[in-house]
Write a protein that holds these residues in place. Structure first.
Motif, PDB file in Angstrom:
ATOM      1  N   ALA A 226       0.846  -1.189   0.000  1.00 49.39           N
ATOM      2  CA  ALA A 226       0.000   0.000   0.000  1.00 49.39           C
ATOM      3  C   ALA A 226       0.877   1.232   0.000  1.00 49.39           C
ATOM      4  O   ALA A 226       2.041   1.158   0.372  1.00 49.39           O
ATOM      5  N   PHE A 227       0.329   2.339  -0.449  1.00 53.97           N
ATOM      6  CA  PHE A 227       1.047   3.607  -0.331  1.00 53.97           C
ATOM      7  C   PHE A 227       0.057   4.764  -0.151  1.00 53.97           C
ATOM      8  O   PHE A 227      -1.129   4.646  -0.490  1.00 53.97           O
ATOM      9  N   THR A 228       0.609   5.830   0.393  1.00 46.74           N
ATOM     10  CA  THR A 228      -0.195   7.026   0.630  1.00 46.74           C
ATOM     11  C   THR A 228       0.544   8.218   0.045  1.00 46.74           C
ATOM     12  O   THR A 228       1.756   8.311   0.200  1.00 46.74           O
ATOM     13  N   ASN A 229      -0.158   9.094  -0.638  1.00 45.21           N
ATOM     14  CA  ASN A 229       0.472  10.344  -1.058  1.00 45.21           C
ATOM     15  C   ASN A 229      -0.437  11.513  -0.668  1.00 45.21           C
ATOM     16  O   ASN A 229      -1.277  11.379   0.226  1.00 45.21           O
ATOM     17  N   GLU A 230      -0.300  12.640  -1.331  1.00 42.43           N
ATOM     18  CA  GLU A 230      -1.054  13.829  -0.939  1.00 42.43           C
ATOM     19  C   GLU A 230      -2.547  13.672  -1.207  1.00 42.43           C
ATOM     20  O   GLU A 230      -3.364  14.260  -0.514  1.00 42.43           O
ATOM     21  N   GLU A 231      -2.909  12.887  -2.231  1.00 43.45           N
ATOM     22  CA  GLU A 231      -4.312  12.835  -2.648  1.00 43.45           C
ATOM     23  C   GLU A 231      -4.912  11.434  -2.651  1.00 43.45           C
ATOM     24  O   GLU A 231      -6.122  11.293  -2.814  1.00 43.45           O
ATOM     25  N   ASP A 232      -4.078  10.409  -2.540  1.00 46.39           N
ATOM     26  CA  ASP A 232      -4.578   9.041  -2.677  1.00 46.39           C
ATOM     27  C   ASP A 232      -3.985   8.120  -1.610  1.00 46.39           C
ATOM     28  O   ASP A 232      -2.847   8.296  -1.192  1.00 46.39           O
ATOM     29  N   THR A 233      -4.792   7.127  -1.236  1.00 50.48           N
ATOM     30  CA  THR A 233      -4.283   6.020  -0.433  1.00 50.48           C
ATOM     31  C   THR A 233      -4.647   4.750  -1.188  1.00 50.48           C
ATOM     32  O   THR A 233      -5.827   4.543  -1.514  1.00 50.48           O
ATOM     33  N   VAL A 234      -3.648   3.930  -1.513  1.00 57.10           N
ATOM     34  CA  VAL A 234      -3.856   2.817  -2.432  1.00 57.10           C
ATOM     35  C   VAL A 234      -3.404   1.497  -1.802  1.00 57.10           C
ATOM     36  O   VAL A 234      -2.298   1.407  -1.262  1.00 57.10           O
ATOM     37  N   TYR A 235      -4.288   0.511  -1.865  1.00 59.49           N
ATOM     38  CA  TYR A 235      -4.000  -0.833  -1.361  1.00 59.49           C
ATOM     39  C   TYR A 235      -4.025  -1.771  -2.554  1.00 59.49           C
ATOM     40  O   TYR A 235      -5.015  -1.788  -3.294  1.00 59.49           O
ATOM     41  N   HIS A 236      -2.958  -2.528  -2.767  1.00 63.73           N
ATOM     42  CA  HIS A 236      -2.907  -3.294  -4.016  1.00 63.73           C
ATOM     43  C   HIS A 236      -2.294  -4.674  -3.822  1.00 63.73           C
ATOM     44  O   HIS A 236      -1.500  -4.892  -2.894  1.00 63.73           O
ATOM     45  N   ALA A 237      -2.680  -5.581  -4.720  1.00 62.02           N
ATOM     46  CA  ALA A 237      -2.125  -6.933  -4.706  1.00 62.02           C
ATOM     47  C   ALA A 237      -2.006  -7.438  -6.137  1.00 62.02           C
ATOM     48  O   ALA A 237      -2.924  -7.247  -6.941  1.00 62.02           O
ATOM     49  N   ALA A 238      -0.865  -8.050  -6.449  1.00 64.23           N
ATOM     50  CA  ALA A 238      -0.689  -8.724  -7.734  1.00 64.23           C
ATOM     51  C   ALA A 238      -0.662 -10.219  -7.459  1.00 64.23           C
ATOM     52  O   ALA A 238       0.072 -10.681  -6.582  1.00 64.23           O
ATOM     53  N   VAL A 239      -1.508 -10.959  -8.195  1.00 63.76           N
ATOM     54  CA  VAL A 239      -1.631 -12.398  -7.950  1.00 63.76           C
ATOM     55  C   VAL A 239      -1.739 -13.148  -9.275  1.00 63.76           C
ATOM     56  O   VAL A 239      -1.952 -12.528 -10.332  1.00 63.76           O
ATOM     57  N   LEU A 240      -1.622 -14.457  -9.224  1.00 59.11           N
ATOM     58  CA  LEU A 240      -1.962 -15.259 -10.402  1.00 59.11           C
ATOM     59  C   LEU A 240      -3.482 -15.183 -10.571  1.00 59.11           C
ATOM     60  O   LEU A 240      -4.216 -15.040  -9.594  1.00 59.11           O
ATOM     61  N   PRO A 241      -3.957 -15.272 -11.828  1.00 53.60           N
ATOM     62  CA  PRO A 241      -5.390 -15.038 -12.083  1.00 53.60           C
ATOM     63  C   PRO A 241      -6.324 -15.884 -11.215  1.00 53.60           C
ATOM     64  O   PRO A 241      -7.394 -15.405 -10.825  1.00 53.60           O
ATOM     65  N   ALA A 242      -5.917 -17.099 -10.879  1.00 55.38           N
ATOM     66  CA  ALA A 242      -6.797 -17.961 -10.089  1.00 55.38           C
ATOM     67  C   ALA A 242      -7.086 -17.377  -8.714  1.00 55.38           C
ATOM     68  O   ALA A 242      -8.051 -17.768  -8.050  1.00 55.38           O
ATOM     69  N   GLN A 243      -6.274 -16.442  -8.255  1.00 53.15           N
ATOM     70  CA  GLN A 243      -6.442 -15.861  -6.913  1.00 53.15           C
ATOM     71  C   GLN A 243      -7.196 -14.538  -6.920  1.00 53.15           C
ATOM     72  O   GLN A 243      -7.212 -13.832  -5.914  1.00 53.15           O
ATOM     73  N   GLN A 244      -7.780 -14.174  -8.066  1.00 54.58           N
ATOM     74  CA  GLN A 244      -8.425 -12.862  -8.155  1.00 54.58           C
ATOM     75  C   GLN A 244      -9.460 -12.635  -7.038  1.00 54.58           C
ATOM     76  O   GLN A 244      -9.435 -11.610  -6.356  1.00 54.58           O
ATOM     77  N   HIS A 245     -10.343 -13.597  -6.871  1.00 53.92           N
ATOM     78  CA  HIS A 245     -11.399 -13.422  -5.876  1.00 53.92           C
ATOM     79  C   HIS A 245     -10.808 -13.309  -4.467  1.00 53.92           C
ATOM     80  O   HIS A 245     -11.172 -12.426  -3.682  1.00 53.92           O
ATOM     81  N   GLU A 246      -9.912 -14.238  -4.166  1.00 55.77           N
ATOM     82  CA  GLU A 246      -9.321 -14.285  -2.822  1.00 55.77           C
ATOM     83  C   GLU A 246      -8.641 -12.952  -2.476  1.00 55.77           C
ATOM     84  O   GLU A 246      -8.816 -12.403  -1.388  1.00 55.77           O
ATOM     85  N   ALA A 247      -7.863 -12.411  -3.427  1.00 58.27           N
ATOM     86  CA  ALA A 247      -7.130 -11.160  -3.178  1.00 58.27           C
ATOM     87  C   ALA A 247      -8.095  -9.984  -3.047  1.00 58.27           C
ATOM     88  O   ALA A 247      -7.957  -9.152  -2.141  1.00 58.27           O
ATOM     89  N   THR A 248      -9.091  -9.937  -3.932  1.00 59.77           N
ATOM     90  CA  THR A 248     -10.046  -8.831  -3.885  1.00 59.77           C
ATOM     91  C   THR A 248     -10.862  -8.873  -2.596  1.00 59.77           C
ATOM     92  O   THR A 248     -11.083  -7.846  -1.939  1.00 59.77           O
ATOM     93  N   ALA A 249     -11.293 -10.074  -2.234  1.00 63.96           N
ATOM     94  CA  ALA A 249     -12.121 -10.216  -1.030  1.00 63.96           C
ATOM     95  C   ALA A 249     -11.337  -9.816   0.214  1.00 63.96           C
ATOM     96  O   ALA A 249     -11.863  -9.142   1.113  1.00 63.96           O
ATOM     97  N   LEU A 250     -10.069 -10.204   0.264  1.00 62.71           N
ATOM     98  CA  LEU A 250      -9.266  -9.873   1.447  1.00 62.71           C
ATOM     99  C   LEU A 250      -9.059  -8.357   1.542  1.00 62.71           C
ATOM    100  O   LEU A 250      -9.236  -7.756   2.603  1.00 62.71           O
ATOM    101  N   LEU A 251      -8.685  -7.747   0.415  1.00 58.93           N
ATOM    102  CA  LEU A 251      -8.509  -6.289   0.423  1.00 58.93           C
ATOM    103  C   LEU A 251      -9.809  -5.595   0.823  1.00 58.93           C
ATOM    104  O   LEU A 251      -9.808  -4.624   1.582  1.00 58.93           O
ATOM    105  N   ALA A 252     -10.940  -6.099   0.312  1.00 60.57           N
ATOM    106  CA  ALA A 252     -12.237  -5.495   0.620  1.00 60.57           C
ATOM    107  C   ALA A 252     -12.527  -5.574   2.115  1.00 60.57           C
ATOM    108  O   ALA A 252     -12.948  -4.588   2.730  1.00 60.57           O
ATOM    109  N   GLU A 253     -12.263  -6.751   2.699  1.00 61.82           N
ATOM    110  CA  GLU A 253     -12.482  -6.880   4.141  1.00 61.82           C
ATOM    111  C   GLU A 253     -11.631  -5.885   4.915  1.00 61.82           C
ATOM    112  O   GLU A 253     -12.071  -5.280   5.897  1.00 61.82           O
TER     113      GLU A 253
END
Lengths: 431, 433
Positions: free
Chosen positions: A78-105
C-alpha cells in the motif's frame, strides 16, 4: 485490451483494463484521501491509517491477513500520497477473488487501541528512516515552502510530534468520513474476470454505508506559486553530499498542458540524455541533476533535484537556473523533441505490458478524473506533442521563475543563488 | 554452433492459458554464450550483455577499476562520440542501464521489440570498440567518485556492503562501486589494459528476452560478435575474510544491523532449501522476523532475511534498521528467531513460501528486462538454462524435512555482524564461533 466500468448502488466504482492473455491479475482499492485532506490535528493520519488497515478487522487478525496474502503468493502492499491512499495486490489469475475479497475486508479495519499504540512505534521508525536518508528532509521542507499554509504543503508521514499526539479516536473518525464507498475506486488490470470482480465487490463491499463527508471541501491549491523565490538550508553534519530541491509552478492535473510539461521535463532534466545531464552529470560535476513534473488535482509543479559536493551546491543551483532561463529564448530543438518522445513512448510500452504497473495508471487516473486512457491513447498523446506545445509551457511556466529551493548538506549556508527572474505573478487560477 | 530449444507447458491455475516458455541457447565458436527466451505476449524486447569484467578482477588497491572501465566504455565507441552513444540508444527508445557486480560488467537495454535488431550494432560498438579516450577519464572518474559519495549517505547500503566485505573472502566481498582512494589513483593505461584483459568473448553471456525472432537475433549477434577474439587472463587468488563483528560509527537516528552466515551457492543441490529457510525466517509479511520484530513489538519499519549468492560463495543475510535506543533489543530478537528456527518449521510456512516463489516466477515473465537478466545470471551459475517448469518442480520437491536437514547442517556457524550507527551493539560471543 478492453475497459470495463460498473458502479454499485452505494457509490463504489469498479474499473478494469482486461488483457485476456496476461499471466497475472492486479487489484487495488484507490481511496481518494491523503495528506491534503488532513488538518493540523490529524497530520499524518492518512498514512498511519494505511498501516492500520493491515492490522486486522473485527474478524481477522493482522497475522491472518499477512498469512493469507503470502499463502496466495500475492505481492501486496500500500502507499499514501497527498491525494490518494492505495491498497494493491498482484496475484496469479486464479487468486483474483481471494485477493479482492481480502482487500475489501481490510477496508473496514477494527482500529484497535493496542494495535494503534504498537503501530505508532513503526510509523515513528519510518519517519526516522527517511530523515536519515537523502535528501535529508529537503524535499518535504521545499514543498512546505512552496505551498505555504495550503494542505498540499503537508508531509505525508507527519512529524514525530503530530504522530505522537494523534489519538485513535481521530483516526476512527477520519476513516468513517473518508473511506465511504463513494470515495473509493476498485481497479483491476491484467487477466481480469470482470463479472466475477463485480460479484466479489457486491458481496464484500455492497453493504458499506454510503456516507457524505460533512467536512469542508479542500481549499483549491495555489496555481502560480510564489511571489518571490524562497531559499532555506538544512544542516546535517553526517551528510557526505549536499542535496538541493527546487520547486516552481507547472500545469495542474486538470490542464491538458500537463503532458507537454512532462515531455519538457524529459528534455530539460531526464536522468540521462537531458540538458541537465549533459551539463552537470556527464562531466561528473553532480551526482544527480534531474527535473520532473508532478501534478495534483488543482496544482502542478516542476521539481528539480540536485546532489553534489557541498562546496559546489549553490553554484550548481545557479547553473541549473541558467539552463532553464536559456531554454525559452533559444527554444527546444526538433532533435530534442524526437529524442524525448521516443523515450516516453518506450516507457509507456514497457509499463503498459506489466499489469501491476498499469494498475496505478488506470486506478489513479479514474480516482482523480473519472477517465480511462489506454496505452494506445497515451502513445497518441506522446506522439502528438509538438515544439509549439513545449514552447507554450515554457512561456507560461518559466522554470527559472519564482520558486522554492531547499539545500540540505553538511553545513551548507548562505542566501542561495541569485534568482534570475524573481518577478513571476502570484495570482491564483490564472489558467 | 549448437542450438537447443526447450518448450514446456504447465497449467498455472484453473481455467487459464497454459504457459508456454520457449528457451533457446547457442554458443558461438569464440565462446560467447547467447541465450533467448521468447515471450510472445509482450510488445517489448530486452537484451543483457554480461561481460566477465566485474569487481572481482579489480586487483589489490585498485577497487573501482571495473566500474570506472564500464563507465569509460560508454564514453565513445566505434564511430560514435560519448554523446552519440547515449543519444543513439535513447533515440531508439532504449531504456539502457549499466552496472558492475562482483562477477560482471553488464550493459542492458529494454525497448519496443522492433528496435532490438537496430540497437545491436550500438551495443557491438560499446562492447568491442570502446574508444576509452584519455580526455573522458577525468569526467568518468568524477562521476564514479560522486556516486561513491552518494552511497556514503545510504546507511542501509553501507551496512550491507560492509557485511559482504566481512563475510566473503577477498576479493569476493569487495565493494563493486569502488573505494574513493583507489579510484582517485586509477590511470587511463590501467583502464585500457583492464578492458583488453577482461572484456573478452570467453565468459561473455548475451541474453535476449521478449518478442524476439530467435534465428534472426542469433544471426545478427553472430555477425556482430562472431569474429571477436581475445587472449586469456590469469586466475585471481582469493584472500582472507574480515573480522566477524564490526561497528561502523555513523551519526544517524537509526542503527542499521546486517548479519549473515555461510550458505550454499546457487549451483549447489541444497540452495533451494537454504533459500526457503530464509524466506520462512524473513521473506514475506507472514515471516517470523516481520511478525516478531515489527508486528508484535513495533521495533522497526524494515526487517528481512534473504539469500545472497556469488558463484563460489553465498550468504544468508538478515537486515533491520531501527532507532538507536531499540537497536540492541532488535538484534537480540533477530538472533533469538534465528536460533529458534531449526526444529520448528511448520508445513503451512513452507506452503506460503512455495506459493510466493511460484507466483513471482510466473509474474517475472511479464518483464522482458527481468527475464533477460535472469537467464543470463542462471547460466553464469549453472552453465545451463533452467526452465520455469524445472524451477517449479524444484520448489515442489521442497519439504519441511529437507529444509530441516539443511538447517541442522548449516545453521549459523560463524555469524558475521555489522552495526552502523551511533553506538556499537553487544554481540554474544557464542554466535561468532
Amino acid at each position: 485490451m478492453t475497459f470495463r466500468h460498473e458502479r454499485l448502488p452505494n457509490g463504489l466504482e469498479i474499473v478494469a483494463e482486461v488483457t485476456d492473455d496476461a499471466l497475472s491479475t492486479s487489484v487495488g482499492f484507490f481511496v481518494r484521501t491523503g495528506a491534503r485532506d488532513e488538518t493540523d490535528a490529524t497530520w499524518g493520519v492518512s498514512h498511519f491509517l494505511e498501516h492500520m488497515v493491515f492490522k486486522g478487522t473485527d474478524h481477522l487478525s493482522a497475522d491472518e491477513i499477512n498469512r493469507r496474502f503470502d499463502w496466495m503468493g500475492a505481492s501486496a502492499n500500500a502507499f499514501t500520497n497527498e491525494e490518494d491512499t492505495v491498497y494493491h495486490a498482484a496475484v496469479l489469475p486464479a487468486q483474483q477473488h481471494e485477493a479482492t475479497a481480502l482487500l475489501a475486508e481490510m477496508m473496514r479495519p477494527a482500529l484497535r487501541s493496542e494495535d494503534f499504540a504498537t503501530e505508532k512505534l513503526v510509523i515513528l521508525e519510518e519517519i526516522r528512516m527517511y530523515d536519515d536518508q537523502p535528501p535529508f528532509g529537503a524535499d518535504e521542507r521545499c514543498r512546505a515552502a512552496f505551498f505555504g499554509a495550503h494542505p498540499l504543503g503537508r508531509s505525508v508521514l507527519g512529524t514525530v510530534e503530530s504522530i505522537e499526539a494523534l489519538p485513535v479516536e481521530a483516526m476512527r473518525d477520519y476513516h468513517r468520513r473518508r473511506y465511504a464507498p463513494g470515495n473509493i475506486v476498485l481497479a483491476a488490470t491484467g487477466a481480469v474476470d470482470f463479472p466475477a470482480l463485480v460479484e466479489t465487490a457486491r458481496r464484500h463491499c455492497g453493504d458499506w454505508a454510503s456516507l457524505t463527508d460533512d467536512a469542508p471541501r479542500p481549499v483549491a491549491a495555489p496555481r502560480r506559486g510564489l511571489e518571490r523565490s524562497l531559499f532555506e538550508t538544512i544542516v546535517r553534519p553526517a551528510a557526505t553530499l549536499a542535496y538541493g530541491v527546487r520547486m516552481s509552478p507547472g500545469p495542474a492535473g486538470d490542464d491538458t498542458d500537463r503532458f507537454a510539461a512532462k515531455l519538457l521535463a524529459t528534455v530539460l532534466g531526464d536522468d540521462s540524455g537531458s540538458r541537465l545531464y549533459w551539463a552537470l552529470v556527464d562531466p561528473g560535476t553532480a551526482e544527480q541533476a534531474s527535473c520532473h513534473h508532478q501534478d495534483f488535482r488543482d496544482a502542478g509543479l516542476f521539481t528539480t533535484q540536485l546532489a553534489c559536493d557541498a562546496a559546489d551546491a549553490e553554484d550548481l543551483l545557479g547553473q541549473v537556473t541558467e539552463i532553464y532561463a536559456a531554454a525559452a529564448p533559444a527554444g527546444i530543438t526538433t532533435f530534442e523533441l524526437d529524442q524525448a518522445r521516443n523515450k516516453l513512448a518506450g516507457r509507456v510500452v514497457l509499463v503498459g505490458e506489466r499489469p501491476r504497473r498499469r494498475l496505478f495508471s488506470v486506478g489513479l487516473e479514474w480516482a482523480r478524473s473519472g477517465q480511462y486512457r489506454s496505452v494506445a491513447d497515451d502513445l497518441t498523446i506522446v506522439e502528438g506533442l509538438s515544439l509549439d506545445d513545449l514552447h507554450r509551457v515554457l512561456s507560461h511556466w518559466p522554470l527559472d521563475g519564482a520558486g522554492a529551493t531547499v539545500l540540505a548538506g553538511p553545513g551548507t549556508a548562505g542566501d542561495g543563488p541569485d534568482p534570475v527572474n524573481p518577478s513571476v505573478p502570484a495570482a491564483d487560477d490564472t489558467q | 554452433m549448437t542450438v537447443g530449444t526447450t518448450g514446456d507447458g504447465r497449467q498455472l491455475g484453473e481455467g487459464r492459458p497454459t504457459l508456454k516458455q520457449q528457451l533457446f541457447s547457442t554458443t558461438l565458436d569464440n565462446g560467447i554464450v547467447v541465450l533467448g527466451e521468447r515471450l510472445a505476449g509482450l510488445e517489448s524486447a530486452a537484451i543483457a550483455f554480461h561481460l566477465p569484467a566485474g569487481a572481482f578482477y579489480d586487483g589489490t588497491g585498485r577497487c573501482g577499476l571495473a566500474t570506472l572501465a564500464g563507465e569509460m566504455m560508454l564514453r565513445g565507441a566505434g564511430a560514435r562520440t560519448s554523446r552519440e552513444v547515449i543519444e543513439s540508444l535513447e533515440g531508439a527508445g532504449v531504456q539502457w542501464a549499466h552496472s558492475v557486480s562482483t562477477s560482471h560488467s553488464s550493459f542492458a537495454g529494454a525497448m519496443v521489440a522492433r528496435q532490438l535488431i537496430p540497437a545491436l550494432p550500438i551495443y557491438a560498438d560499446i562492447v568491442r570498440r570502446p574508444r576509452l579516450p584519455a580526455d573522458e577519464l577525468e569526467p568518468a572518474r568524477q562521476m564514479v567518485l560522486r556516486n561513491l559519495a552518494g552511497t556514503e549517505d545510504d546507511p542501509a547500503h553501507r551496512a550491507m556492503a560492509s557485511l559482504r566485505q566481512l563475510h566473503y573472502p577477498s576479493p569476493w566481498g569487495m565493494p563493486a562501486e569502488g573505494i574513493s582512494a583507489d579510484v582517485a589513483d586509477l590511470g587511463i593505461g590501467e583502464v585500457r589494459e583492464f578492458v583488453a584483459r577482461r572484456v573478452i568473448p570467453t565468459g561473455t553471456i548475451i541474453a535476449v528476452a521478449g518478442r524476439i525472432d530467435w534465428p534472426e537475433v542469433v544471426d545478427r549477434i553472430a555477425a556482430l560478435f562472431g569474429d571477436w577474439t581475445s587472449a586469456g587472463d590469469a586466475p585471481v587468488a582469493t584472500g582472507p575474510r574480515g573480522p566477524r563483528v564490526r561497528h561502523v560509527p555513523h551519526d544517524s537516528q537509526q542503527t542499521h544491523i546486517a548479519l549473515g552466515w555461510s550458505a550454499p551457492p546457487y549451483a549447489s543441490d541444497d540452495s533451494y532449501e537454504a533459500s526457503a529457510a530464509l524466506a520462512i525466517l524473513g521473506g514475506g509479511s507472514s515471516s517470523r522476523l516481520f511478525t516478531e520484530v515489527r508486528e508484535r513489538r513495533g521495533l522497526c519499519y524494515s526487517v528481512s532475511a534473504g539469500y545472497h549468492t556469488l558463484r563460489d560463495h553465498a550468504m544468508a543475510v538478515c537486515y533491520s534498521g531501527t532507532s538507536a535506543a531499540r537497536a540492541q533489543e532488535t538484534l537480540d530478537v533477530m538472533l533469538a528467531e534465528i536460533e529458534r528456527l531449526p526444529g520448528t518449521l511448520e508445513p503451512a510456512e513452507l506452503e506460503r513460501v512455495k506459493a510466493r516463489a511460484k507466483s513471482a516466477l510466473v509474474m517475472q515473465q511479464e518483464s522482458s528486462a527481468a527475464r533477460a537478466g535472469d537467464i543470463a545470471r542462471r547460466w553464469y551459475h549453472l552453465q545451463s538454462m533452467r526452465s520455469l517448469a524445472e524451477e517449479l518442480e524444484r520448489y515442489d520437491q521442497l519439504s519441511v524435512a529437507s529444509i530441516e536437514r539443511w538447517l541442522a547442517a548449516h545453521l549459523p556457524a560463524g555469524l558475521s555482524v555489522v552495526s552502523l550507527g551511533r553506538e556499537p551493539l553487544e554481540v554474544p560471543d557464542d554466535i561468532q564461533a
